[in-house]
Design a protein around this motif. Structure first.
Motif, PDB file in Angstrom:
ATOM      1  N   ALA A  64      59.388 -11.378  60.758  1.00 60.43           N
ATOM      2  CA  ALA A  64      60.369 -11.521  59.684  1.00 60.43           C
ATOM      3  C   ALA A  64      59.974 -12.672  58.775  1.00 60.43           C
ATOM      4  O   ALA A  64      59.244 -13.582  59.198  1.00 60.43           O
ATOM      5  CB  ALA A  64      61.769 -11.766  60.248  1.00 60.43           C
ATOM      6  N   THR A 121      64.776 -11.247  52.159  1.00 60.68           N
ATOM      7  CA  THR A 121      64.272 -11.246  53.530  1.00 60.68           C
ATOM      8  C   THR A 121      63.431 -10.003  53.773  1.00 60.68           C
ATOM      9  O   THR A 121      63.600  -8.987  53.087  1.00 60.68           O
ATOM     10  CB  THR A 121      65.416 -11.291  54.550  1.00 60.68           C
ATOM     11  OG1 THR A 121      66.297 -10.183  54.311  1.00 60.68           O
ATOM     12  CG2 THR A 121      66.213 -12.590  54.438  1.00 60.68           C
ATOM     13  N   TYR A 122      62.540 -10.105  54.750  1.00 63.74           N
ATOM     14  CA  TYR A 122      61.603  -9.032  55.046  1.00 63.74           C
ATOM     15  C   TYR A 122      61.496  -8.913  56.563  1.00 63.74           C
ATOM     16  O   TYR A 122      61.504  -9.920  57.269  1.00 63.74           O
ATOM     17  CB  TYR A 122      60.229  -9.355  54.456  1.00 63.74           C
ATOM     18  CG  TYR A 122      60.288  -9.673  52.983  1.00 63.74           C
ATOM     19  CD1 TYR A 122      60.579 -10.964  52.554  1.00 63.74           C
ATOM     20  CD2 TYR A 122      60.072  -8.683  52.019  1.00 63.74           C
ATOM     21  CE1 TYR A 122      60.661 -11.272  51.205  1.00 63.74           C
ATOM     22  CE2 TYR A 122      60.146  -8.985  50.666  1.00 63.74           C
ATOM     23  CZ  TYR A 122      60.447 -10.272  50.272  1.00 63.74           C
ATOM     24  OH  TYR A 122      60.539 -10.563  48.932  1.00 63.74           O
ATOM     25  N   TYR A 123      61.376  -7.673  57.043  1.00 59.99           N
ATOM     26  CA  TYR A 123      61.332  -7.444  58.480  1.00 59.99           C
ATOM     27  C   TYR A 123      60.270  -6.399  58.837  1.00 59.99           C
ATOM     28  O   TYR A 123      60.029  -5.462  58.081  1.00 59.99           O
ATOM     29  CB  TYR A 123      62.684  -6.955  58.990  1.00 59.99           C
ATOM     30  CG  TYR A 123      63.796  -7.944  58.795  1.00 59.99           C
ATOM     31  CD1 TYR A 123      64.614  -7.911  57.675  1.00 59.99           C
ATOM     32  CD2 TYR A 123      64.021  -8.934  59.747  1.00 59.99           C
ATOM     33  CE1 TYR A 123      65.621  -8.837  57.493  1.00 59.99           C
ATOM     34  CE2 TYR A 123      65.043  -9.867  59.577  1.00 59.99           C
ATOM     35  CZ  TYR A 123      65.838  -9.812  58.449  1.00 59.99           C
ATOM     36  OH  TYR A 123      66.836 -10.738  58.281  1.00 59.99           O
ATOM     37  N   ASP A 177      59.242  -3.145  60.856  1.00 54.84           N
ATOM     38  CA  ASP A 177      60.053  -1.969  61.169  1.00 54.84           C
ATOM     39  C   ASP A 177      60.597  -2.020  62.591  1.00 54.84           C
ATOM     40  O   ASP A 177      61.695  -1.535  62.872  1.00 54.84           O
ATOM     41  CB  ASP A 177      59.215  -0.704  60.984  1.00 54.84           C
ATOM     42  CG  ASP A 177      58.949  -0.389  59.519  1.00 54.84           C
ATOM     43  OD1 ASP A 177      58.026   0.397  59.249  1.00 54.84           O
ATOM     44  OD2 ASP A 177      59.661  -0.934  58.653  1.00 54.84           O
ATOM     45  N   SER A 178      59.846  -2.603  63.490  1.00 54.77           N
ATOM     46  CA  SER A 178      60.235  -2.632  64.903  1.00 54.77           C
ATOM     47  C   SER A 178      61.467  -3.482  65.179  1.00 54.77           C
ATOM     48  O   SER A 178      62.098  -3.328  66.234  1.00 54.77           O
ATOM     49  CB  SER A 178      59.069  -3.131  65.757  1.00 54.77           C
ATOM     50  OG  SER A 178      58.689  -4.427  65.342  1.00 54.77           O
ATOM     51  N   LYS A 234      63.829  -4.252  62.459  1.00 55.31           N
ATOM     52  CA  LYS A 234      64.796  -4.057  61.390  1.00 55.31           C
ATOM     53  C   LYS A 234      66.116  -3.532  61.952  1.00 55.31           C
ATOM     54  O   LYS A 234      66.139  -2.607  62.753  1.00 55.31           O
ATOM     55  CB  LYS A 234      64.231  -3.079  60.370  1.00 55.31           C
ATOM     56  CG  LYS A 234      64.828  -3.171  58.987  1.00 55.31           C
ATOM     57  CD  LYS A 234      64.029  -2.334  57.994  1.00 55.31           C
ATOM     58  CE  LYS A 234      62.640  -2.870  57.771  1.00 55.31           C
ATOM     59  NZ  LYS A 234      61.888  -2.108  56.752  1.00 55.31           N
ATOM     60  N   GLY A 235      67.213  -4.164  61.545  1.00 56.69           N
ATOM     61  CA  GLY A 235      68.524  -3.769  62.029  1.00 56.69           C
ATOM     62  C   GLY A 235      68.953  -4.488  63.296  1.00 56.69           C
ATOM     63  O   GLY A 235      70.124  -4.425  63.686  1.00 56.69           O
ATOM     64  N   ARG A 236      68.009  -5.164  63.955  1.00 57.29           N
ATOM     65  CA  ARG A 236      68.333  -5.893  65.190  1.00 57.29           C
ATOM     66  C   ARG A 236      68.161  -7.402  65.032  1.00 57.29           C
ATOM     67  O   ARG A 236      68.899  -8.174  65.657  1.00 57.29           O
ATOM     68  CB  ARG A 236      67.436  -5.416  66.335  1.00 57.29           C
ATOM     69  CG  ARG A 236      67.568  -3.948  66.657  1.00 57.29           C
ATOM     70  CD  ARG A 236      66.779  -3.582  67.914  1.00 57.29           C
ATOM     71  NE  ARG A 236      65.343  -3.820  67.766  1.00 57.29           N
ATOM     72  CZ  ARG A 236      64.643  -4.622  68.565  1.00 57.29           C
ATOM     73  NH1 ARG A 236      65.233  -5.286  69.542  1.00 57.29           N
ATOM     74  NH2 ARG A 236      63.337  -4.763  68.370  1.00 57.29           N
ATOM     75  N   THR A 261      67.783 -10.919  62.529  1.00 57.33           N
ATOM     76  CA  THR A 261      68.169 -11.486  61.237  1.00 57.33           C
ATOM     77  C   THR A 261      67.554 -12.866  61.086  1.00 57.33           C
ATOM     78  O   THR A 261      67.760 -13.739  61.933  1.00 57.33           O
ATOM     79  CB  THR A 261      69.689 -11.596  61.103  1.00 57.33           C
ATOM     80  OG1 THR A 261      70.282 -10.294  61.280  1.00 57.33           O
ATOM     81  CG2 THR A 261      70.073 -12.139  59.734  1.00 57.33           C
TER      82      THR A 261
END
Length: 122
Positions: free
Chosen positions: A49, A58-60, A62-63, A65-67, A69
């Motif tokens: 991230a 912010t950038y994440y 894929d593995s 993302k959504g979990r 922050t």
């Protein structure tokens, strides 16, 4: 020169949460984009991230993302990684990193912390 010190790692069960912290000292913190990378045993270090100096973008990976922050507090010179719904495959040493730009390649990073171990049990 920028110094980075991570904390907050530990052992957690799958589905649990951890919050990593990174204390930054040295040159003007707010001018740097801050990152988290991780390295699992026997694998290459990978991007997790990143957050721009303003905190707006912010950038994440894929593995995560959504979990996960990422956040920062420029007044306290701190960066955080809130990790929720942890999975055994999140087990790794997590590194805080600083660079003038958003980077996803480890070779491009200007400054690294020493890392903190995160272990997720199944």
């Amino acid at each position: 020169q920028v110094q980075l010190v991570e904390s907050g790692g530990g052992l957690v069960q799958a589905g649990g949460s951890l919050r990593l912290s990174c204390a930054v000292s040295g040159r003007t913190f707010s001018s740097y984009a801050m990152h988290w990378f991780r390295q699992a045993s026997g694998k290459e270090r990978e991007f997790v991230a990143a957050i721009r100096w303003s905190g707006v973008s912010t950038y994440y990976a894929d593995s995560v993302k959504g979990r996960f922050t990422i956040s920062r507090d420029n007044a306290k010179n701190m960066v955080y990684l809130q990790m929720n719904s942890l999975k055994p495959e999140d087990t790794a040493v997590y590194y805080c990193a600083a660079d003038k730009a958003i980077v996803v390649v480890t070779a491009a990073v200007d400054y690294w912390g020493q890392g903190t171990q995160v272990t997720v049990s199944s």
